[in-house]
Scaffold this motif. Structure first.
Motif, PDB file in Angstrom:
ATOM      1  N   SER A 130       0.804  -1.223   0.000  1.00  0.00           N
ATOM      2  CA  SER A 130       0.000   0.000   0.000  1.00  0.00           C
ATOM      3  C   SER A 130       0.837   1.273   0.000  1.00  0.00           C
ATOM      4  O   SER A 130       0.364   2.319  -0.446  1.00  0.00           O
ATOM      5  N   ILE A 131       2.086   1.198   0.480  1.00  0.00           N
ATOM      6  CA  ILE A 131       2.900   2.412   0.546  1.00  0.00           C
ATOM      7  C   ILE A 131       3.243   2.921  -0.855  1.00  0.00           C
ATOM      8  O   ILE A 131       3.583   4.092  -1.034  1.00  0.00           O
ATOM      9  N   PHE A 132       3.139   2.053  -1.852  1.00  0.00           N
ATOM     10  CA  PHE A 132       3.318   2.456  -3.245  1.00  0.00           C
ATOM     11  C   PHE A 132       2.294   3.531  -3.616  1.00  0.00           C
ATOM     12  O   PHE A 132       2.628   4.534  -4.263  1.00  0.00           O
ATOM     13  N   ALA A 133       1.046   3.327  -3.196  1.00  0.00           N
ATOM     14  CA  ALA A 133      -0.005   4.305  -3.496  1.00  0.00           C
ATOM     15  C   ALA A 133       0.204   5.597  -2.711  1.00  0.00           C
ATOM     16  O   ALA A 133      -0.099   6.686  -3.213  1.00  0.00           O
ATOM     17  N   ILE A 134       0.716   5.496  -1.498  1.00  0.00           N
ATOM     18  CA  ILE A 134       0.981   6.708  -0.710  1.00  0.00           C
ATOM     19  C   ILE A 134       2.064   7.544  -1.398  1.00  0.00           C
ATOM     20  O   ILE A 134       1.950   8.773  -1.528  1.00  0.00           O
ATOM     21  N   GLY A 135       3.128   6.877  -1.854  1.00  0.00           N
ATOM     22  CA  GLY A 135       4.150   7.597  -2.617  1.00  0.00           C
ATOM     23  C   GLY A 135       3.574   8.204  -3.882  1.00  0.00           C
ATOM     24  O   GLY A 135       3.941   9.322  -4.277  1.00  0.00           O
ATOM     25  N   GLY A 136       2.668   7.481  -4.529  1.00  0.00           N
ATOM     26  CA  GLY A 136       2.018   8.002  -5.729  1.00  0.00           C
ATOM     27  C   GLY A 136       1.211   9.255  -5.462  1.00  0.00           C
ATOM     28  O   GLY A 136       1.213  10.196  -6.266  1.00  0.00           O
ATOM     29  N   MET A 137       0.514   9.283  -4.327  1.00  0.00           N
ATOM     30  CA  MET A 137      -0.262  10.476  -3.964  1.00  0.00           C
ATOM     31  C   MET A 137       0.647  11.686  -3.782  1.00  0.00           C
ATOM     32  O   MET A 137       0.364  12.774  -4.275  1.00  0.00           O
ATOM     33  N   VAL A 138       1.759  11.490  -3.086  1.00  0.00           N
ATOM     34  CA  VAL A 138       2.700  12.590  -2.864  1.00  0.00           C
ATOM     35  C   VAL A 138       3.298  13.052  -4.189  1.00  0.00           C
ATOM     36  O   VAL A 138       3.397  14.257  -4.469  1.00  0.00           O
ATOM     37  N   GLY A 139       3.685  12.092  -5.026  1.00  0.00           N
ATOM     38  CA  GLY A 139       4.255  12.445  -6.320  1.00  0.00           C
ATOM     39  C   GLY A 139       3.272  13.179  -7.213  1.00  0.00           C
ATOM     40  O   GLY A 139       3.607  14.184  -7.851  1.00  0.00           O
ATOM     41  N   GLY A 140       2.047  12.675  -7.269  1.00  0.00           N
ATOM     42  CA  GLY A 140       1.035  13.339  -8.081  1.00  0.00           C
ATOM     43  C   GLY A 140       0.718  14.735  -7.585  1.00  0.00           C
ATOM     44  O   GLY A 140       0.535  15.670  -8.378  1.00  0.00           O
ATOM     45  N   PHE A 141       0.673  14.895  -6.266  1.00  0.00           N
ATOM     46  CA  PHE A 141       0.344  16.201  -5.692  1.00  0.00           C
ATOM     47  C   PHE A 141       1.439  17.225  -5.956  1.00  0.00           C
ATOM     48  O   PHE A 141       1.164  18.421  -6.108  1.00  0.00           O
ATOM     49  N   SER A 142       2.676  16.767  -6.037  1.00  0.00           N
ATOM     50  CA  SER A 142       3.793  17.693  -6.277  1.00  0.00           C
ATOM     51  C   SER A 142       4.029  17.950  -7.765  1.00  0.00           C
ATOM     52  O   SER A 142       4.905  18.730  -8.120  1.00  0.00           O
ATOM     53  N   GLY A 143       3.242  17.289  -8.620  1.00  0.00           N
ATOM     54  CA  GLY A 143       3.468  17.402 -10.054  1.00  0.00           C
ATOM     55  C   GLY A 143       3.341  18.815 -10.579  1.00  0.00           C
ATOM     56  O   GLY A 143       4.120  19.234 -11.454  1.00  0.00           O
ATOM     57  N   THR A 159       2.573  10.143 -13.640  1.00  0.00           N
ATOM     58  CA  THR A 159       1.168  10.235 -14.047  1.00  0.00           C
ATOM     59  C   THR A 159       0.693  11.690 -14.134  1.00  0.00           C
ATOM     60  O   THR A 159      -0.330  11.962 -14.771  1.00  0.00           O
ATOM     61  N   SER A 160       1.414  12.600 -13.518  1.00  0.00           N
ATOM     62  CA  SER A 160       1.089  14.019 -13.635  1.00  0.00           C
ATOM     63  C   SER A 160       1.833  14.675 -14.796  1.00  0.00           C
ATOM     64  O   SER A 160       1.241  15.421 -15.585  1.00  0.00           O
ATOM     65  N   LEU A 161       3.126  14.383 -14.927  1.00  0.00           N
ATOM     66  CA  LEU A 161       3.956  15.073 -15.920  1.00  0.00           C
ATOM     67  C   LEU A 161       3.804  14.520 -17.333  1.00  0.00           C
ATOM     68  O   LEU A 161       3.781  15.277 -18.303  1.00  0.00           O
TER      69      LEU A 161
END
Length: 579
Positions: free
Chosen positions: A175-188, A242-244
């Protein structure tokens, strides 16, 4: 100014005056007895003459008014004729503009699909391939990684690990993969504006290399903590991609090819997902010795992208609109289009810049507060929800069991599950061919409608499979149908339409919010699915069917068609003047 009476009217008045004087002179020569009678008669005649004179004056006035009206009618006829001529000229101008637009689109098709543009898109979507690969790679070696966790615990503490602790560590690693994804997407959004689209992707490659190295070396280091941290770092890498990536790809593509190019994002995801399933087989890397290499292979797309991206140009829109570097933007366009005729693209970007000057930099908080941007933001969020809450994760979870119930062996059921991945790849390719002909909105509606239909049949098959043996094959057919329609619509459309709904200013912030929602739902579905399955059992797909119906209604009523429109035209749909 006083008007002069016409000569004919003056002649009549003179004749009436002459007659009156002649009558008066004759009256003076009459005897007295006849004078009285004649005088009375003359008074009557004079009265009639006066009335006639007044009538003549009234007629004269009416004739003057009629002449005025006739003059005005002639003037209006002239104006109508002028307007008619202008309409004909305008129609000719519109026809010429349409012909020019068709020629531009034809020229864009001829010049848009250049080798350099294809190579640039390939370099960019390696980030989405990374996302797909790391989404599926952890599933196949689950039992082996759990044994690794138990071995590390035993070697450290000299005792067996409790099953609850082992399950907890495994759940965190997943599940921590998705948490990292949320942070990465939010900082995009911040990364896109700070480093640029291309610069942000290059920065992200270093993050991906670090995450892949941590996962691949975790077994050698006998540290499940390294595995967890590696999953967190690679999750951030995938979230930022997924953002960039959709943002970069949509900005470098020609208008008429933007839809097909946008679906390449999802194609890369499905190929990465399929490759992770294939490599995770027991015969390949799904073994006790092979799983570190299986996870460590995530270094390859990051390293390849790091080698290729420096040869690619920065987004021309970012250079021109955000950085005000017109010459660099022109140079990038000439590379991407492989032609010197780039004025149409430059003018389209300048038009967007003029219309969005007030939005040169918009933060996420400003985006949330903006009444004008609230509608496209809501659409973007719902589109992301329609992807993650569609039930596709449930289908992948159930697929092996569904195929086993259809009397396939365990090994063949796994191969059939990989067949589902192949179908997703093939149908994503088909979507590329359909997107510019049918449009984004139409494909999304078809996708949601088909998924609703087949989700109902999956639920029915679950309920009656004990009573009717052949119904298991209905579940197999429904599973493939569900995946086909997911690939056509919700699998690909949400990623690209979010980038299309916003102009250059708010686009990075909008992508950050949309990607954050996508990853948050991904995380929540992963956490809540097993409890939901235990609670609802054979009715597990029912909530997804209801949500699919809601998403279909929302899309039908609120989502505009963006096919063939420039970013400025799409943004104009949501401006108050256009409502």
């Amino acid at each position: 100014m006083l008007r002069r009476a016409p000569s004919g009217d003056l002649s009549l008045q003179k004749q009436a005056g002459t007659m009156s004087r002649k009558l008066s002179s004759k009256m003076d020569g009459l005897p007295p007895d006849r004078y009285m009678d004649t005088n009375e008669t003359l008074l009557v005649i004079r009265s009639q003459l006066n009335n006639l004179t007044k009538s003549m004056e009234s007629c004269q006035s009416e004739v003057t008014e009629v002449r005025k009206d006739v003059h005005m009618i002639h003037h209006e006829i002239d104006q109508l004729q002028t307007a008619k001529d202008e309409m004909v000229d305008l129609r000719d101008s519109v026809d010429r503009l349409e012909q020019q637009q068709r020629r531009r689109k034809a020229r864009s098709i001829d010049q848009g699909l250049t080798c350099f543009l294809v190579s640039t898109i390939f370099s960019a979507v390696l980030g989405m391939f990374q996302f797909g690969y790391n989404t599926g790679v952890i599933n196949a070696p689950q039992q082996i990684i759990e044994e690794f966790i138990a071995d590390v615990w035993r070697s450290r503490y000299g005792s067996e690990i409790a099953s609850t602790t082992q399950d907890f560590i495994w759940s965190v690693a997943v599940s921590i993969f998705a948490i990292g994804g949320m942070v990465g997407g939010f900082s995009g959004g911040y990364i896109a504006n700070r480093f640029g689209r291309k610069g942000g992707l290059i920065f992200n490659d270093f993050v991906g290399l670090a995450g892949a190295a941590l996962m691949g070396l975790s077994h050698l280091s006998s540290s499940f903590e390294m595995l967890i941290i590696g999953r967190l770092v690679i999750g951030y890498n995938c979230g930022l991609s997924t953002s960039l990536v959709p943002m970069y790809v949509s900005e470098i593509a020609p208008v008429n090819l933007r839809g097909g190019v946008g679906i390449v994002n999802q194609l890369a995801v499905t190929i990465g997902l399929l490759l992770s399933q294939v490599l995770g087989l027991d015969q390949l890397l799904g073994t006790a010795d092979g799983w570190p290499l299986l996870l460590g292979l995530a270094v390859c797309p990051a390293a390849l992208q790091l080698l290729l991206l420096p040869m690619c140009p920065e987004s021309p829109r970012y250079l021109l609109i955000t950085r005000q570097r017109e010459q660099e933007a022109r140079r990038a366009l000439r590379q991407l289009r492989h032609t010197a005729h780039i004025e149409d693209d430059v003018e389209e970007m300048k038009a967007e810049e003029r219309a969005q000057q007030a939005e040169s930099r918009i933060t996420m908080l400003q985006l949330l507060r903006s009444p004008t941007l609230r509608a496209p933001l809501l659409i973007s969020v719902i589109m992301q929800l329609s992807q993650q809450l569609s039930g596709i994760n449930a289908v992948f979870y159930y697929s092996t069991n569904i195929f086993s119930d259809a009397q396939l062996s365990e090994q063949n059921a796994k191969y059939a599950t990989m067949g589902v991945g192949v179908v997703m790849v093939v149908m994503t390719v088909v979507s590329i061919l359909l997107i510019e002909r049918e449009g984004r909105r139409t494909l999304h509606l078809w996708g949601l409608g088909g998924m609703f239909f087949f989700s109902v049949f999956i639920t029915i098959s679950f309920l009656v499979k004990q009573m009717i043996s052949w119904i298991a094959f209905l579940a197999v057919i429904s599973t493939f149908g569900f995946v086909i329609f997911f690939a056509v619509g919700p699998g690909s459309i949400p990623w690209m339409i979010t980038a299309e709904l916003f102009s250059q200013g708010p686009r990075p912030a909008a992508m950050s919010i949309a990607v954050l929602i996508n990853w948050l739902c991904n995380f929540l579905v992963g956490i809540a699915f097993l409890p939901l399955k235990s609670l609802l059992e054979d009715y597990t797909f029912l909530p997804f069917s209801i949500l699919l119906a809601i998403f279909w209604i929302f899309t039908f009523k609120n989502v505009p068609e963006t096919k063939g429109k420039t970013f400025e035209e799409i943004s104009g749909i949501f401006r108050p003047s256009q409502l």
